[in-house]
Design an enzyme around this catalytic site. Structure first.
Site, PDB file in Angstrom:
ATOM      1  N   ARG A 168       0.825  -1.206   0.000  1.00 53.78           N
ATOM      2  CA  ARG A 168       0.000   0.000   0.000  1.00 53.78           C
ATOM      3  C   ARG A 168       0.864   1.264   0.000  1.00 53.78           C
ATOM      4  O   ARG A 168       1.007   1.918  -1.030  1.00 53.78           O
ATOM      5  CB  ARG A 168      -0.941  -0.033   1.230  1.00 53.78           C
ATOM      6  N   ASP A 169       1.503   1.572   1.119  1.00 55.03           N
ATOM      7  CA  ASP A 169       2.293   2.810   1.190  1.00 55.03           C
ATOM      8  C   ASP A 169       3.424   2.744   0.166  1.00 55.03           C
ATOM      9  O   ASP A 169       3.753   3.737  -0.485  1.00 55.03           O
ATOM     10  CB  ASP A 169       2.870   2.969   2.603  1.00 55.03           C
ATOM     11  N   HIS A 216       5.319   4.570  12.619  1.00 54.35           N
ATOM     12  CA  HIS A 216       5.266   4.502  11.145  1.00 54.35           C
ATOM     13  C   HIS A 216       6.245   5.569  10.655  1.00 54.35           C
ATOM     14  O   HIS A 216       5.888   6.735  10.527  1.00 54.35           O
ATOM     15  CB  HIS A 216       3.826   4.768  10.693  1.00 54.35           C
ATOM     16  N   HIS A 263       8.839   7.133   8.018  1.00 53.99           N
ATOM     17  CA  HIS A 263       9.477   7.241   6.702  1.00 53.99           C
ATOM     18  C   HIS A 263      10.944   7.608   6.937  1.00 53.99           C
ATOM     19  O   HIS A 263      11.291   8.193   7.958  1.00 53.99           O
ATOM     20  CB  HIS A 263       8.730   8.278   5.846  1.00 53.99           C
ATOM     21  N   CYS A 288       4.200   9.284   0.186  1.00 54.08           N
ATOM     22  CA  CYS A 288       2.811   9.702   0.029  1.00 54.08           C
ATOM     23  C   CYS A 288       2.756  10.686  -1.131  1.00 54.08           C
ATOM     24  O   CYS A 288       3.532  11.628  -1.181  1.00 54.08           O
ATOM     25  CB  CYS A 288       2.327  10.349   1.327  1.00 54.08           C
ATOM     26  N   ASN A 291       9.044   4.242   3.576  1.00 52.78           N
ATOM     27  CA  ASN A 291       9.095   3.840   4.982  1.00 52.78           C
ATOM     28  C   ASN A 291      10.436   3.159   5.241  1.00 52.78           C
ATOM     29  O   ASN A 291      11.085   2.677   4.324  1.00 52.78           O
ATOM     30  CB  ASN A 291       8.007   2.802   5.287  1.00 52.78           C
TER      31      ASN A 291
HETATM   32  P1  HMG Z   1     -13.172  14.252  -2.287  1.00 53.74           P
HETATM   33  O1  HMG Z   1     -13.001  14.718  -3.690  1.00 53.74           O
HETATM   34  O2  HMG Z   1     -13.219  15.302  -1.219  1.00 53.74           O
HETATM   35  O3  HMG Z   1     -14.441  13.298  -2.152  1.00 53.74           O
HETATM   36  O4  HMG Z   1     -12.010  13.241  -1.952  1.00 53.74           O
HETATM   37  P2  HMG Z   1     -15.962  13.554  -2.414  1.00 53.74           P
HETATM   38  O5  HMG Z   1     -16.679  12.820  -1.351  1.00 53.74           O
HETATM   39  O6  HMG Z   1     -16.234  15.006  -2.618  1.00 53.74           O
HETATM   40  O7  HMG Z   1     -16.208  12.785  -3.817  1.00 53.74           O
HETATM   41  C1  HMG Z   1     -15.620  13.214  -5.024  1.00 53.74           C
HETATM   42  C2  HMG Z   1     -15.515  12.039  -5.976  1.00 53.74           C
HETATM   43  O8  HMG Z   1     -14.647  11.040  -5.436  1.00 53.74           O
HETATM   44  C3  HMG Z   1     -16.846  11.339  -6.238  1.00 53.74           C
HETATM   45  O9  HMG Z   1     -16.778  10.791  -7.552  1.00 53.74           O
HETATM   46  C4  HMG Z   1     -16.821  10.203  -5.240  1.00 53.74           C
HETATM   47  O10 HMG Z   1     -17.648   9.135  -5.609  1.00 53.74           O
HETATM   48  C5  HMG Z   1     -15.372   9.810  -5.288  1.00 53.74           C
HETATM   49  P3  HMG Z   1     -17.392  11.532  -8.839  1.00 53.74           P
HETATM   50  O11 HMG Z   1     -18.824  11.766  -8.481  1.00 53.74           O
HETATM   51  O12 HMG Z   1     -16.622  12.829  -8.989  1.00 53.74           O
HETATM   52  O13 HMG Z   1     -17.158  10.562  -9.944  1.00 53.74           O
HETATM   53  N1  HMG Z   1     -14.920   9.158  -4.032  1.00 53.74           N
HETATM   54  C6  HMG Z   1     -14.342   7.953  -3.975  1.00 53.74           C
HETATM   55  N2  HMG Z   1     -14.002   7.051  -4.926  1.00 53.74           N
HETATM   56  C7  HMG Z   1     -13.428   5.915  -4.508  1.00 53.74           C
HETATM   57  N3  HMG Z   1     -13.157   5.633  -3.214  1.00 53.74           N
HETATM   58  C8  HMG Z   1     -13.492   6.490  -2.243  1.00 53.74           C
HETATM   59  C9  HMG Z   1     -14.111   7.705  -2.617  1.00 53.74           C
HETATM   60  N4  HMG Z   1     -14.545   8.773  -1.915  1.00 53.74           N
HETATM   61  C10 HMG Z   1     -15.050   9.636  -2.784  1.00 53.74           C
HETATM   62  N5  HMG Z   1     -13.215   6.189  -0.972  1.00 53.74           N
HETATM   63  C11 HMG Z   1     -10.947  11.459  -0.774  1.00 53.74           C
HETATM   64  C12 HMG Z   1     -11.857  12.668  -0.666  1.00 53.74           C
HETATM   65  C13 HMG Z   1     -10.527  11.062   0.623  1.00 53.74           C
HETATM   66  C14 HMG Z   1     -11.701  10.335  -1.441  1.00 53.74           C
HETATM   67  C15 HMG Z   1      -9.728  11.860  -1.632  1.00 53.74           C
HETATM   68  O14 HMG Z   1      -9.170  12.981  -1.098  1.00 53.74           O
HETATM   69  C16 HMG Z   1      -8.690  10.765  -1.734  1.00 53.74           C
HETATM   70  O15 HMG Z   1      -8.908   9.698  -2.266  1.00 53.74           O
HETATM   71  N6  HMG Z   1      -7.451  11.047  -1.243  1.00 53.74           N
HETATM   72  C17 HMG Z   1      -6.351  10.135  -1.337  1.00 53.74           C
HETATM   73  C18 HMG Z   1      -5.744   9.985   0.001  1.00 53.74           C
HETATM   74  C19 HMG Z   1      -4.631   8.959  -0.034  1.00 53.74           C
HETATM   75  O16 HMG Z   1      -4.831   7.832  -0.435  1.00 53.74           O
HETATM   76  N7  HMG Z   1      -3.420   9.373   0.431  1.00 53.74           N
HETATM   77  C20 HMG Z   1      -2.349   8.452   0.577  1.00 53.74           C
HETATM   78  C21 HMG Z   1      -2.569   7.511   1.709  1.00 53.74           C
HETATM   79  S1  HMG Z   1      -2.333   8.258   3.310  1.00 53.74           S
HETATM   80  C22 HMG Z   1      -0.650   8.057   3.610  1.00 53.74           C
HETATM   81  O17 HMG Z   1       0.079   7.604   2.767  1.00 53.74           O
HETATM   82  C23 HMG Z   1      -0.146   8.396   4.984  1.00 53.74           C
HETATM   83  C24 HMG Z   1       0.114   7.159   5.858  1.00 53.74           C
HETATM   84  O18 HMG Z   1       1.025   6.284   5.234  1.00 53.74           O
HETATM   85  C25 HMG Z   1       0.694   7.616   7.188  1.00 53.74           C
HETATM   86  C26 HMG Z   1       1.867   8.584   6.981  1.00 53.74           C
HETATM   87  O19 HMG Z   1       2.924   8.201   6.503  1.00 53.74           O
HETATM   88  O20 HMG Z   1       1.639   9.747   7.311  1.00 53.74           O
HETATM   89  C27 HMG Z   1      -1.172   6.395   6.155  1.00 53.74           C
HETATM   90 MG    MG Z   2       3.132   6.511   5.203  1.00 51.82          MG
END
Ligand code: HMG
Ligand code: MG
Length: 302
Positions: free
Chosen positions: A15-16, A207, A209, A240, A249
């Site tokens: 995933r990450d 966690h 990086h 990310c 990481n």
């Molecule tokens: P948004 O645009 O605010 O969502 O995104 P919305 O509710 O306004 O919906 C907009 C569109 O997105 C709609 O589709 C929804 O259906 C769709 P449209 O009508 O335009 O065709 N939608 C989705 N589709 C699939 N799956 C969903 C979903 N939700 C809405 N779950 C959202 C909000 C959170 C979805 C967006 O901002 C997003 O996907 N962000 C990506 C975040 C991400 O994956 N970041 C990386 C992971 S976190 C990380 O790496 C950190 C971590 O490792 C810890 C660290 O190191 O810090 C965990």
């Molecule tokens: Mg991370």
């Protein structure tokens, strides 16, 4: 130093690690990576995320990857779910655990999940309730617990606040993330202490990086506090997409090498882990980011 005698590692590589890859990684390759990780003895694997494919195209094959895994009963498979839409999509894939991910920085919350910290908690509330009603464990991640790419240094009080908010909605475990790898041991210790104000020692993980090469030191300082659960990434993959410049990481291989060298059990077979790291590095066409992995590969070759 009173160190734990056993440590649990969660490999977040599929995933990450892969979410940030520009080249398409086929679902079959991701499935093979998960199989190799479980064969190496990993008992928890963060497989994918149910986020918007427009935001993170690499994770668009989430359901296909989950469906492709030959599950082992003693392995926990987790997935990221930022909202109800993600949770509902994930449910069909029967994850053992879901991860809701918040941030200790407002700017990062906006960039990463398009809402404020307070709004994110309101999105996680029904997700957490629904998961627990379905017998699925809920882990929380707090990003930017020491530093943020947009806001700079992050105070431990911010971490404490987010930990409290996650605890209040029923999130069972919290991961203290150094998203951009800027943390140094005493800062990480303060962030960890802040999370420990609301979660017990068995309910927190690190966690880290490794952008600035501090992740092993940050792991060690956390171990000395009694923390025994860490997210790591095979071959040090990762980053990310919403944290520019942040690298992977800490490599699972490096952490396992360190822990085994300290007499701490992980249940992981380092040789098989090295093979898993080589498998994905070969696929991506580059050298592993794991120092121990590279050293042991060189030793094998020589
Ligand atoms: P948004 O645009 O605010 O969502 O995104 P919305 O509710 O306004 O919906 C907009 C569109 O997105 C709609 O589709 C929804 O259906 C769709 P449209 O009508 O335009 O065709 N939608 C989705 N589709 C699939 N799956 C969903 C979903 N939700 C809405 N779950 C959202 C909000 C959170 C979805 C967006 O901002 C997003 O996907 N962000 C990506 C975040 C991400 O994956 N970041 C990386 C992971 S976190 C990380 O790496 C950190 C971590 O490792 C810890 C660290 O190191 O810090 C965990
Ligand atoms: Mg991370």
């Amino acid at each position: 130093m009173k160190l734990p005698s056993k440590v649990k590692l969660v490999d977040v590589g599929p995933r990450d690690g892969l979410q940030n890859e520009k080249q398409t990684v086929p679902a079959a390759t991701k499935v093979e990576l998960v199989h190799r990780l479980q064969a190496a003895g990993l008992k928890e694997i963060e497989v994918t995320s149910f986020v918007s494919p427009k935001w993170v195209p690499q994770m668009a094959d989430n359901a296909e990857v989950m469906a492709g895994i030959s599950r082992q009963p003693d392995v926990r498979y987790s997935v990221l779910t930022p909202n109800m839409k993600g949770f509902e999509a994930a449910l069909a894939s029967r994850p053992d655990e879901i991860v809701v991910f918040a941030a200790a920085s407002e700017a990062f919350s906006q960039r990463n999940i398009n809402c404020s910290i307070a709004e994110s908690i309101e999105r996680f509330r029904p997700v957490t309730e629904a998961a627990r009603a379905n017998g699925i464990r809920v882990r929380g991640a707090i990003s930017c617990t020491v530093g943020c790419p947009y806001e700079g240094e992050v105070a431990p009080e911010r971490v404490e606040m987010v930990a409290r908010l996650l605890k209040d909605i029923g999130v069972q475990h919290v991961g203290v993330a150094d998203t951009i790898g800027v943390g140094t041991p005493l800062k990480v210790q303060r962030a960890m202490d802040a999370a420990l104000k609301h979660y017990g020692i068995d309910e927190v993980s690190g966690h880290f990086h490794d952008t600035y090469g501090q992740a092993l030191a940050n792991t060690l300082v956390s171990l000395a506090m009694g923390v025994w659960q860490f997210d790591t990434s095979i071959a040090g993959l990762g980053g990310c997409p919403y944290a520019k410049g942040a690298t992977g990481n800490v490599a699972t291989e490096d952490v396992v090498y360190m822990l085994h060298g300290m007499g701490i059990e992980t249940g992981i077979d380092l040789d098989k882990l090295i093979d898993a790291g080589q498998f994905i590095s070969d696929f991506l066409g580059r050298k592993t980011n794991s120092r121990a992995g590279l050293a042991l590969l060189n030793k094998r070759a020589g």
